[in-house]
Scaffold this active site. Structure first.
Site, PDB file in Angstrom:
ATOM      1  N   ASP A 251       0.884  -1.155   0.000  1.00  0.00           N
ATOM      2  CA  ASP A 251       0.000   0.000   0.000  1.00  0.00           C
ATOM      3  C   ASP A 251       0.926   1.210   0.000  1.00  0.00           C
ATOM      4  OD1 ASP A 251      -1.580   2.187   0.568  1.00  0.00           O
ATOM      5  OD2 ASP A 251      -2.621   1.266   2.264  1.00  0.00           O
TER       6      ASP A 251
ATOM      7  N   SER B 143       2.935  10.351 -14.408  1.00  0.00           N
ATOM      8  CA  SER B 143       2.146  11.536 -14.096  1.00  0.00           C
ATOM      9  C   SER B 143       0.906  11.514 -14.977  1.00  0.00           C
ATOM     10  CB  SER B 143       2.997  12.797 -14.315  1.00  0.00           C
ATOM     11  OG  SER B 143       2.231  13.965 -14.081  1.00  0.00           O
TER      12      SER B 143
ATOM     13  N   TYR C   6      -7.202  16.054  -8.625  1.00  0.00           N
ATOM     14  CA  TYR C   6      -6.289  15.182  -9.366  1.00  0.00           C
ATOM     15  C   TYR C   6      -5.168  15.998 -10.003  1.00  0.00           C
ATOM     16  CZ  TYR C   6      -4.734  11.749 -12.850  1.00  0.00           C
ATOM     17  OH  TYR C   6      -3.990  10.907 -13.625  1.00  0.00           O
TER      18      TYR C   6
ATOM     19  N   LYS D 121      -1.024  15.856  -9.455  1.00  0.00           N
ATOM     20  CA  LYS D 121      -0.078  15.580 -10.529  1.00  0.00           C
ATOM     21  C   LYS D 121       0.879  16.750 -10.760  1.00  0.00           C
ATOM     22  CE  LYS D 121      -1.262  11.384 -11.565  1.00  0.00           C
ATOM     23  NZ  LYS D 121      -0.338  10.252 -11.315  1.00  0.00           N
TER      24      LYS D 121
ATOM     25  N   THR E 255      -7.589   1.625 -20.143  1.00  0.00           N
ATOM     26  CA  THR E 255      -7.268   0.779 -18.993  1.00  0.00           C
ATOM     27  C   THR E 255      -8.467   0.778 -18.047  1.00  0.00           C
ATOM     28  OG1 THR E 255      -6.396   2.559 -17.593  1.00  0.00           O
ATOM     29  CG2 THR E 255      -4.863   1.547 -19.177  1.00  0.00           C
TER      30      THR E 255
END
Length: 294
Positions: free
Chosen positions: A58, A136, A150, A154, A185
């Site tokens: 983790d 990234s 988010y 980044k 994905t």
């Protein structure tokens, strides 16, 4: 050391890009440490191989990171390539994301790779070699609606790695920031994408459209993760890998738009910007330029 004996340490190897990265490295004959919070899921995705070590990790837990690195070194003796891949996506307007959600976003996407990198760096420093590849996003270069948390995470990752490279370059350790566009994905699946918990009337209509946009991307993203994995193999094999790698035609287009916007802003306000110093500031500026260019 022959190239095909390199040891790759990959985070988030149980799903998405991480699976493709691990498969590509194994196919090249590399030794791979594939990590994830759920080792059963990693094992199901990758199967069994002599060169494969599956380790529970983790990334938000620094003790986990230290233990995983120790297991990797005990098994393979070193770590040559670290791929900081594990991440999450908290989607929503800033006011509709709870402080706890934003904290979790930063913890996973920034402190997570920091934990793993901190654990790996002593191994690489001792070897006086290594390559840290950090995944990234195009969101690390430019902001977008409905993704402020988010994007903040980044942007922070990019600033950290951009500075870290100067710290560790004297030890022969290289860094690459990978900035993917949209890839096909599991990134937009519930395990990775978390929607904002709050609802504010002013955002309801736009929020529904924005969430619908992201949900519509699932299964139709332009990027092929297996091709990106092969690109990473190529980059990691280079004596001088790129510091930044824009991954995908959409990422290249977005970066070009960002560069054009920056250049326009520079040109529009150049005279005002250059007028803000003391009379002796030109001498200071020249000295700083000389230092930067050394």
């Amino acid at each position: 050391m022959t190239d095909n004996k390199k040891v790759w340490f990959i985070t988030g190897a149980g799903r998405g890009m991480g699976v493709e990265f691990a498969k590509a490295a194994l196919a090249e004959g590399y030794q791979v440490v594939a990590t994830g919070r759920n080792t059963d899921k990693v094992a199901k995705a990758l199967g069994d191989a002599e060169n494969l070590l599956i380790v529970k990790l983790d990334i938000t837990n620094s003790t986990d990171a230290e233990a995983a690195v120790k297991l990797a070194v005990d098994r393979f003796g070193r770590i040559d390539v670290l791929v900081n891949n594990a991440a999450s996506f908290y989607a929503g307007y800033f006011e509709e994301l709870t402080p706890q959600q934003i904290e979790r976003q930063i913890t996973t996407n920034l402190f997570g790779p920091m934990n793993v990198t901190r654990a790996v760096l002593p191994v690489m420093r001792k070897a006086r070699s290594g390559h840290i590849i950090t995944i990234s996003s195009l969101a690390g270069l430019m902001g977008a609606e409905y993704s402020s948390a988010y994007t903040a995470s980044k942007f922070a990752v990019e600033g950290w790695i951009e500075s870290l490279r100067y710290d560790i370059a004297p030890f022969g350790i290289k860094t690459t920031i990978v900035e993917p566009g949209l890839y096909r994905t599991s990134f937009l699946e519930p395990e990775t994408t978390i929607w904002s918990e709050l609802s504010i009337d002013d955002y309801v209509e736009r929020g529904a459209l924005s969430q619908g946009f992201w949900e519509a991307q699932k299964g139709s993203q332009p990027g092929d993760p297996s091709k990106l994995a092969k690109a990473l193999i190529t980059i990691a094999s280079q004596d001088e890998p790129p510091f930044r790698f824009l991954a995908g035609a959409d990422a290249v287009f977005g970066a070009e738009q960002k560069v054009a916007e920056l250049q326009q802003q520079i040109n529009a306000y150049r005279d005002l910007s250059n007028s803000l110093g003391y009379e002796d500031s030109e001498t200071v500026r020249r000295k700083l330029t000389e230092i930067i260019n050394q």
